[in-house]
Design an enzyme around this catalytic site. Structure first.
Site, PDB file in Angstrom:
ATOM      1  N   SER A  12      32.214  54.910   0.647  1.00 37.78           N
ATOM      2  CA  SER A  12      33.449  53.926   0.790  1.00 37.78           C
ATOM      3  C   SER A  12      34.776  54.716   1.090  1.00 37.78           C
ATOM      4  CB  SER A  12      33.722  53.349  -0.731  1.00 37.78           C
ATOM      5  OG  SER A  12      34.744  52.474  -0.829  1.00 37.78           O
ATOM      6  N   TYR A  17      34.569  52.713  -9.696  1.00 37.92           N
ATOM      7  CA  TYR A  17      33.870  52.643  -8.325  1.00 37.92           C
ATOM      8  C   TYR A  17      34.198  53.905  -7.221  1.00 37.92           C
ATOM      9  CZ  TYR A  17      32.937  50.787  -3.814  1.00 37.92           C
ATOM     10  OH  TYR A  17      32.247  50.588  -2.543  1.00 37.92           O
TER      11      TYR A  17
END
Length: 243
Positions: free
Chosen positions: A144, A155
């Site tokens: 990411s 996350y």
């Protein structure tokens, strides 16, 4: 560029979003598929579509936060005698967006690390020895580009950890035909990315799969899907190998 026709790829999170598009693309190249989801029903559509393209495929199931289920899934693949040549660790979770980020519960980290870091690494550790033995393997772990966003700390930390272990592990296979890469699909309109994301999931192709096709013995590279928009897979591979 690697010819994936007749090879076998395991794709986690294959029932929807980026995993679904990756599965369709790999099948178009003649790659056989093991499609992962939490239930067989979720993968029925993509299974039917890839089988119609003339490749072999079947579905495996596991809740990726449950390591016992992952072990059972891997054992099932082994029992079937499927030689996994390519792993696309696509599945992931973004637990919550915490505006009051100083109150982030530790469960955000626990869940995120289980699914986004530990599950893909369990899969890597399982298949790497077999790839080395056969002299070929490609693993692409989904990263990411998120940064400076403490509202999604669990996350982002789990993805940073995945980057680190992938790069470190990949260094052990540098110069061989077993290559580990990272892919950032960008902010896409998926269940994880949400409906307000700017990018269609299809835009992540070929960027999120280019690591399966590179053929230069270099591990640990991070490929952003945005760098490969509108390229053919041949053009994408040439660009990726120049990075």
């Amino acid at each position: 560029m690697v010819n994936v026709k007749g090879k076998w790829a395991l794709i986690t999170g294959a029932s929807r979003g980026i995993g679904y598009h990756a599965a369709k693309f790999m099948a178009q190249q003649g790659c056989n598929l093991v499609l992962h989801a939490r239930s067989k029903e979720h993968c029925q559509k993509v299974l039917e579509e890839v089988l119609a393209m003339g490749v072999d495929a079947y579905v495996v199931t596991a809740e990726l936060s449950d390591f016992a289920q992952i072990e059972q899934m891997l054992a099932y693949i082994d029992e079937k005698g499927t030689p996994i040549d390519i792993v696309l660790n696509n599945a992931g979770v973004q637990v919550a967006y915490r505006n009051e980020y100083l109150k982030t519960p530790m469960s955000d980290y626990e869940i995120s690390f289980k699914i986004n870091t530990m599950a893909p690494m369990m899969i890597c550790y399982h298949f790497l020895p077999k790839m080395v033995e056969r002299g070929f393997g490609r693993i692409v772990n989904t990263s990411s580009g998120i940064q400076l966003d403490p509202q999604q700390a669990g996350y982002s930390a789990s993805k940073a950890a995945l980057d680190k272990v992938t790069i470190d592990l990949g260094s052990k296979y540098e110069g061989t035909d077993v290559i580990l890469s990272l892919a950032d699909p960008g902010w896409c309109r998926t269940d994880l990315g949400g409906e307000n994301a700017p990018n269609d999931p299809a835009s992540a192709i070929p960027g999120v799969v280019v690591g399966a096709f590179i053929d230069d013995g270099k591990s640990g590279r991070w490929f952003a899907a945005a760098d490969f928009y509108d390229l053919t897979i041949e053009e994408a591979v040439a660009k990726a190998e120049s990075l």
